[in-house]
Design a protein around this motif. Structure first.
Motif, PDB file in Angstrom:
ATOM      1  N   GLN A 234      11.391 -41.736  33.273  1.00 30.55           N
ATOM      2  CA  GLN A 234      10.725 -42.728  32.423  1.00 30.55           C
ATOM      3  C   GLN A 234       9.318 -43.078  32.922  1.00 30.55           C
ATOM      4  OE1 GLN A 234      11.877 -43.901  29.454  1.00 30.55           O
ATOM      5  NE2 GLN A 234       9.926 -44.987  29.274  1.00 30.55           N
ATOM      6  N   ALA A 235       9.130 -43.124  34.264  1.00 24.63           N
ATOM      7  CA  ALA A 235       7.808 -43.502  34.793  1.00 24.63           C
ATOM      8  C   ALA A 235       6.732 -42.533  34.294  1.00 24.63           C
ATOM      9  CB  ALA A 235       7.842 -43.510  36.323  1.00 24.63           C
ATOM     10  N   THR A 236       7.079 -41.259  34.170  1.00 20.71           N
ATOM     11  CA  THR A 236       6.099 -40.275  33.667  1.00 20.71           C
ATOM     12  C   THR A 236       5.800 -40.548  32.191  1.00 20.71           C
ATOM     13  OG1 THR A 236       7.123 -38.676  35.146  1.00 20.71           O
ATOM     14  CG2 THR A 236       5.601 -37.808  33.513  1.00 20.71           C
ATOM     15  N   VAL A 237       6.859 -40.889  31.444  1.00 18.74           N
ATOM     16  CA  VAL A 237       6.673 -41.205  30.014  1.00 18.74           C
ATOM     17  C   VAL A 237       5.697 -42.386  29.898  1.00 18.74           C
ATOM     18  CG1 VAL A 237       7.830 -42.008  27.909  1.00 18.74           C
ATOM     19  CG2 VAL A 237       8.978 -40.354  29.415  1.00 18.74           C
ATOM     20  N   ASP A 238       5.929 -43.426  30.710  1.00 17.13           N
ATOM     21  CA  ASP A 238       5.055 -44.613  30.675  1.00 17.13           C
ATOM     22  C   ASP A 238       3.605 -44.224  30.962  1.00 17.13           C
ATOM     23  OD1 ASP A 238       7.359 -46.007  30.255  1.00 17.13           O
ATOM     24  OD2 ASP A 238       7.504 -46.829  32.290  1.00 17.13           O
ATOM     25  N   GLY A 239       3.424 -43.359  31.968  1.00 18.32           N
ATOM     26  CA  GLY A 239       2.072 -42.923  32.343  1.00 18.32           C
ATOM     27  C   GLY A 239       1.392 -42.192  31.193  1.00 18.32           C
TER      28      GLY A 239
ATOM     29  N   ASP B 110      10.567 -30.683  27.570  1.00 14.26           N
ATOM     30  CA  ASP B 110      11.483 -31.816  27.341  1.00 14.26           C
ATOM     31  C   ASP B 110      10.720 -33.146  27.291  1.00 14.26           C
ATOM     32  OD1 ASP B 110      13.677 -30.152  27.319  1.00 14.26           O
ATOM     33  OD2 ASP B 110      14.719 -31.099  28.987  1.00 14.26           O
ATOM     34  N   ILE B 111       9.782 -33.302  28.203  1.00 13.78           N
ATOM     35  CA  ILE B 111       9.088 -34.600  28.297  1.00 13.78           C
ATOM     36  C   ILE B 111       8.040 -34.744  27.185  1.00 13.78           C
ATOM     37  CG2 ILE B 111       7.177 -34.124  29.942  1.00 13.78           C
ATOM     38  CD1 ILE B 111       8.443 -36.622  31.467  1.00 13.78           C
ATOM     39  N   THR B 112       7.377 -33.645  26.852  1.00 13.14           N
ATOM     40  CA  THR B 112       6.385 -33.704  25.761  1.00 13.14           C
ATOM     41  C   THR B 112       7.086 -34.042  24.446  1.00 13.14           C
ATOM     42  OG1 THR B 112       5.037 -32.037  26.856  1.00 13.14           O
ATOM     43  CG2 THR B 112       4.617 -32.381  24.511  1.00 13.14           C
ATOM     44  N   GLY B 113       8.223 -33.396  24.218  1.00 16.45           N
ATOM     45  CA  GLY B 113       8.981 -33.657  22.986  1.00 16.45           C
ATOM     46  C   GLY B 113       9.470 -35.094  22.937  1.00 16.45           C
ATOM     47  N   TYR B 114       9.826 -35.632  24.091  1.00 18.40           N
ATOM     48  CA  TYR B 114      10.312 -37.021  24.127  1.00 18.40           C
ATOM     49  C   TYR B 114       9.177 -37.999  23.827  1.00 18.40           C
ATOM     50  CZ  TYR B 114      12.731 -41.209  25.683  1.00 18.40           C
ATOM     51  OH  TYR B 114      13.295 -42.457  25.728  1.00 18.40           O
TER      52      TYR B 114
END
Ligand SMILES: NC(=O)c1ccc[n+]([C@@H]2O[C@H](COP(=O)([O-])OP(=O)(O)OC[C@H]3O[C@@H](n4cnc5c(N)ncnc54)[C@H](O)[C@@H]3O)[C@@H](O)[C@H]2O)c1
Length: 339
Positions: A66-71, A97-101
Motif C-alpha cells: 500500500q505504501a507504494t500505491v500511496d506514493g 499488478d501495482i500499475t493495474g491497482y
C-alpha cells in the motif's frame, strides 16, 4: 502493427504480440501517459524511456504494498493527473499488478496498459485483470479485477532478464501445460529453457500460446467461479510459502505444483507426478523446501480460495487436465504432510 482483441465481460483488451516498445507512442499520447517501471528494467533499457514521464520504483515483491500505491497516487496528484491520464506498467508482475491497482482506484479508475518485460509477466501476470498488493505475508490480499486496455509485447526486453527469472517464467508455462495442454507438456519435455530462450521463433510461439491459453480461460470465467480456478494449480501452498520464506513466485509455485501432483496421486489416481517433478527440475526450478506446516497453514487459512473451513484445491487427473477439489483444511493438511 497486428492486433488481437480479447473481449471480457466489461471491456476488451488489445494484444500486440511480437512488436516493439517504440510502438507504444501509437497507442497512447505521450503527454497523457505516466509510465511505471522498476529500477532494474529502467537501468537495463534507459534509452527506451526517453521522453516518457516515468516513475521508477524499487524492484522486488516488497514494493507491492500500500505504501507504494500511496506514493504513486501522491505523484499523480502532484502532476495533476486526471481521467485522461493513461498509466503504462512496464515491468514484471510486480509492476503490472501495482500499475493495474493504482489505475483501478485513482479517481475511481483510469485507463492503463501493460508492457510485460519478464517471461512470467508475458505469459501470466499481465493477463486476466487481477491487480493488487500484498499485506504482510498475505499475497495479493487486496485488489480488484479490472482489465488493461492493451498489452504490448516486445521480447527484446528479455535479453536482459536474469536466468533465475527465466526459470520463474517457465514455472507458469509448466503450470499451463499441466492443467490444460499435454502437447505443450511434451514440447517442454523435448526442449529446455536455454534452447527455447535462444530460438526467437520458439520463444515467440511459446509466449503467444501461453498468453492465449490464459486469456481464453479468463474469458470463460473472469470472476473465478469455475475454470479460472485451475490457474491456481500450485498456488495454494505456493502463495503461503512465497512471502514467508522469501522465495520467488516461480520457485514457490514450483514447490506447490510438486506437492499438488503428489496429492493428486491420492485424490484422482494421477500417475505422472514424477514427470511433473522431472520437468520442473529440467527448467531449474526447486521441487522441495523445508518448511513448518503449522506456520504455512496459518497463512494458508487466509487464502482467497477458502470459505467455511474448506478450500478449492487444484489437482491433476492427467497431464493436461486439471480439476478442482473442495477440501476441508484438516484433510489438506494431512495430505500435504503425507506428501
Ligand atoms: N495478476 C496476476 O494474475 C498474476 C499472476 C501471476 C503472478 N503475479 C504476480 O507477479 C509477480 C511475479 O512476477 P515477476 O516474476 O515478473 O516479478 P517481478 O516484477 O518482481 O520481476 C522479477 C525480477 O525481474 C526483473 N526484471 C523484469 N523484467 C526484466 C528485464 N526485462 N530485464 C531485467 N530485469 C527484469 C525485475 O526487476 C525483478 O527483479 C508476483 O507479485 C505475483 O504475485 C500476478
Amino acid at each position: 502493427m497486428k492486433k488481437i482483441n480479447f473481449k471480457f465481460s466489461h471491456s476488451s483488451v488489445d494484444y500486440y504480440f511480437d512488436t516493439k516498445f517504440s510502438a507504444l507512442r501509437t497507442l497512447v499520447d505521450k503527454r497523457n501517459a505516466v509510465v511505471i517501471t522498476d529500477e532494474n528494467v529502467f537501468s537495463s533499457h534507459t534509452s527506451k524511456f526517453k521522453g516518457w514521464n516515468t516513475i521508477v520504483l524499487k524492484s522486488g515483491e516488497e514494493t507491492k504494498v500500500q505504501a507504494t500505491v500511496d506514493g504513486i497516487v501522491k505523484h499523480l496528484i502532484s502532476i495533476e493527473a486526471d481521467r485522461q491520464t493513461v498509466l503504462v506498467g512496464v515491468g514484471g508482475g510486480v509492476i503490472t499488478d501495482i500499475t493495474g491497482y493504482v489505475g483501478s482506484v485513482y479517481m475511481r479508475g483510469i485507463n492503463f496498459g501493460f508492457v510485460p518485460t519478464s517471461l512470467l509477466a508475458m505469459v501470466d501476470a499481465s493477463i486476466g485483470g487481477k491487480n493488487g498488493i500484498d499485506v504482510g505475508v498475505f499475497k495479493n490480499l487486496v485488489g480488484v479485477v479490472r482489465q488493461p486496455s492493451f498489452l504490448l509485447y516486445d521480447i527484446n526486453f528479455l535479453t536482459t532478464l536474469p536466468s533465475q527469472e527465466w526459470a520463474n517464467g517457465f514455472a507458469e508455462v509448466i503450470k499451463h501445460a499441466c492443467i490444460k495442454d499435454a502437447t505443450m507438456f511434451n514440447f517442454l519435455e523435448k526442449h529446455d529453457g536455454v534452447s527455447i530462450q535462444k530460438n526467437r521463433e520458439k520463444l515467440t510461439g511459446i509466449i503467444k500460446k501461453n498468453a492465449v491459453l490464459k486469456s481464453r480461460a479468463v474469458q470463460r470465467d473472469e470472476f473465478e467461479k469455475g475454470e479460472r480456478r485451475l490457474l491456481n494449480f500450485g498456488h495454494t501452498l505456493g502463495h503461503a510459502l512465497e512471502n514467508q520464506y522469501e522465495i520467488s513466485h516461480g520457485q514457490a509455485i514450483s514447490i506447490g505444483m510438486c506437492y499438488a501432483s503428489i496429492v493428486s496421486q491420492k485424490l484422482t489416481g494421477f500417475k505422472d507426478a514424477q514427470k511433473v517433478i522431472a520437468l520442473l527440475t529440467k527448467y531449474n526450478l526447486p521441487v522441495d523446501l523445508e518448511f513448518d506446516m503449522n506456520e504455512v497453514f496459518d497463512v494458508l487459512k487466509m487464502d482467497k480460495k477458502k470459505s467455511g473451513g474448506e478450500i478449492n484445491y487444484i489437482v491433476l487427473e492427467k497431464i493436461g487436465k486439471g480439476s478442482v477439489r473442495r477440501l476441508p483444511f484438516r484433510q489438506l493438511k494431512k495430505l500435504l504432510n503425507d506428501s
